[in-house]
Motif scaffolding. Structure first.
Motif, PDB file in Angstrom:
ATOM      1  N   TRP A 292      97.020  41.635  14.923  1.00 26.24           N
ATOM      2  CA  TRP A 292      97.531  42.607  14.634  1.00 26.24           C
ATOM      3  C   TRP A 292      96.852  43.059  13.930  1.00 26.24           C
ATOM      4  N   VAL A 293      97.158  44.740  14.807  1.00 22.20           N
ATOM      5  CA  VAL A 293      96.141  46.430  14.142  1.00 22.20           C
ATOM      6  C   VAL A 293      96.987  46.901  13.650  1.00 22.20           C
ATOM      7  N   SER A 294      97.765  47.073  12.076  1.00 23.38           N
ATOM      8  CA  SER A 294      98.853  48.033  11.529  1.00 23.38           C
ATOM      9  C   SER A 294      97.801  49.262  10.966  1.00 23.38           C
ATOM     10  N   ASN A 295      98.069  50.432  11.930  1.00 20.74           N
ATOM     11  CA  ASN A 295      97.169  51.657  10.487  1.00 20.74           C
ATOM     12  C   ASN A 295      98.344  52.087  10.033  1.00 20.74           C
ATOM     13  N   LEU A 296      97.430  51.789   8.226  1.00 20.65           N
ATOM     14  CA  LEU A 296      98.159  52.607   7.402  1.00 20.65           C
ATOM     15  C   LEU A 296      98.589  53.931   7.395  1.00 20.65           C
ATOM     16  N   ASP A 297      97.365  55.053   8.157  1.00 23.37           N
ATOM     17  CA  ASP A 297      97.939  56.104   7.594  1.00 23.37           C
ATOM     18  C   ASP A 297      99.281  56.474   8.540  1.00 23.37           C
ATOM     19  N   SER A 298     100.119  55.870   9.896  1.00 22.97           N
ATOM     20  CA  SER A 298     101.430  56.462  10.623  1.00 22.97           C
ATOM     21  C   SER A 298     102.223  55.279  10.384  1.00 22.97           C
ATOM     22  N   GLY A 299     101.463  54.015   9.448  1.00 25.37           N
ATOM     23  CA  GLY A 299     102.908  52.733   9.628  1.00 25.37           C
ATOM     24  C   GLY A 299     103.056  51.895  10.756  1.00 25.37           C
ATOM     25  N   ARG A 300     103.098  52.386  12.162  1.00 23.55           N
ATOM     26  CA  ARG A 300     102.594  51.937  12.730  1.00 23.55           C
ATOM     27  C   ARG A 300     101.397  50.225  13.285  1.00 23.55           C
ATOM     28  N   SER A 301     101.825  49.577  14.341  1.00 22.14           N
ATOM     29  CA  SER A 301     101.350  48.120  14.351  1.00 22.14           C
ATOM     30  C   SER A 301     101.476  48.200  15.637  1.00 22.14           C
ATOM     31  N   TRP A 302     100.701  47.072  16.199  1.00 21.09           N
ATOM     32  CA  TRP A 302     100.137  46.564  17.484  1.00 21.09           C
ATOM     33  C   TRP A 302     100.505  45.252  17.608  1.00 21.09           C
ATOM     34  N   HIS A 303     100.405  45.028  18.836  1.00 23.29           N
ATOM     35  CA  HIS A 303     100.435  43.192  18.856  1.00 23.29           C
ATOM     36  C   HIS A 303      99.848  42.798  19.668  1.00 23.29           C
ATOM     37  N   ALA A 304      98.543  41.801  20.669  1.00 22.18           N
ATOM     38  CA  ALA A 304      97.589  41.625  22.001  1.00 22.18           C
ATOM     39  C   ALA A 304      96.552  40.535  21.820  1.00 22.18           C
TER      40      ALA A 304
END
Length: 332
Positions: free
Chosen positions: A305-317
């Protein structure tokens, strides 16, 4: 030199932060199943499983020592994951803890003649790497430690020969009484534990290899199943690698662009490798025991999981393959 990998250390010393943990390991040696000795020159050597039984508890503490006192390693039970023993690893300073300290990047070798009859090789890990600064990585990170004492962890099944100990002292600029060496064969409880505790570090190293700006990694947490050690060194090494490649989960919190965060999530998992899907021991054997023939993309956690604190969005793979691990680790 690019500043994208420069770590903001803010006066942090991985050796000084690890010192209380080293003291605890020494003070609790009997309870943790490790043995402490001094070499003739005054260097302290902690045996985590060569001539003593060691323990998982010792491995947890050694894992935190490897992270320079900037990470936590805990044992948990997760029967819902179809494997009961798991390690949870976290750090609020993942670049410093994992790459400037925990990463096994310092090559230490001695010829048969220098070692007294049998060649010696080990990759040193832990805080003393940042005193020696022998790896190009430290120039990239812009980090060097200046502590008066140091600790180095060696994944070996025998004591290093004097020529190697002397090199460590010389390169670290330490007096013998200021150096502690911790020896943890992978065939031991402590050795298996401290290797699996590198699950976050494996993700950080892969992020570095992928060219992600390390300065943008803010926080990291990870987990991986803890297998039983094997008395066979090859099997033991295979199990610790498989634990991360097929059972490792990592969540990185980053800053920067959504595009970079999404790309990191998609490219990081071990399933991107052409060698994915078989036990590491078999892969290693098929490549004639040459690490450099293995696809580098394999050395990564299974799920990310990677979460971008600048945008609040997260991705999973990626995904765990616990069925494969059960086939490898459980008797029929």
């Amino acid at each position: 030199m690019s500043a994208q990998h420069k770590v903001q250390a803010r006066g942090l010393s991985v050796n000084r932060l690890a010192a209380p943990l080293v003291a605890r390991l020494i003070d609790s040696a009997a309870a943790l199943g490790v043995e402490v000795a001094r070499l003739d020159n005054g260097v302290t050597v902690i045996d985590g499983g060569i001539g003593t039984r060691g323990s998982v508890a010792a491995g947890l503490l050694i894992g935190e020592i490897c992270m320079g006192g900037l990470g936590e390693v805990r044992l948990s039970a997760r029967t819902e994951e179809t494997w009961t023993s798991w390690l949870d690893v976290g750090s609020a300073q993942p670049v410093l803890a994992c790459l400037a300290s925990q990463y096994a990047g310092w090559s230490l070798a001695a010829s048969k003649e220098e070692a007294g009859g049998k060649k010696f090789f080990s990759l040193g890990s832990g805080p003393a790497r940042a005193l020696a600064g022998r790896e190009d990585l430290f120039a990239e990170l812009g980090y060097r430690d200046q502590a008066e004492r140091g600790v180095l962890v060696l994944e070996v099944d025998r004591r290093p020969p004097p020529v190697v100990v002397d090199k460590i002292l010389r390169d670290c600029g330490l007096a013998p009484e200021a150096l502690t060496l911790i020896l943890t064969p992978t065939t031991s409880l402590a050795g298996t534990t401290q290797v699996v505790a590198r699950v976050l570090e494996v993700a950080m190293h892969k992020a570095h290899e992928l060219g992600f700006a390390l300065a943008d990694v803010v926080d990291g947490h990870a987990g991986a199943p803890l297998p039983a050690p094997s008395p066979d060194g090859g099997v033991a090494m295979g199990r610790t690698n498989d634990a991360i490649l097929y059972g490792g989960r990592v969540h990185l919190k980053v800053r920067g662009s959504d595009e970079a965060a999404r790309d990191l999530a998609q490219r990081l998992p071990s399933s991107n490798s052409r060698d994915y899907g078989r036990s590491f021991a078999d892969i290693f054997r098929d490549y004639e025991y040459d690490f450099y023939k293995i696809d580098p993309a394999l050395f990564a956690p299974a799920e990310v999981w990677v979460s971008n604190l600048d945008s609040g969005r997260s991705w999973h793979a990626g995904a765990l393959d616990m069925a494969l691990l059960r086939r490898l680790w459980l008797e029929a």
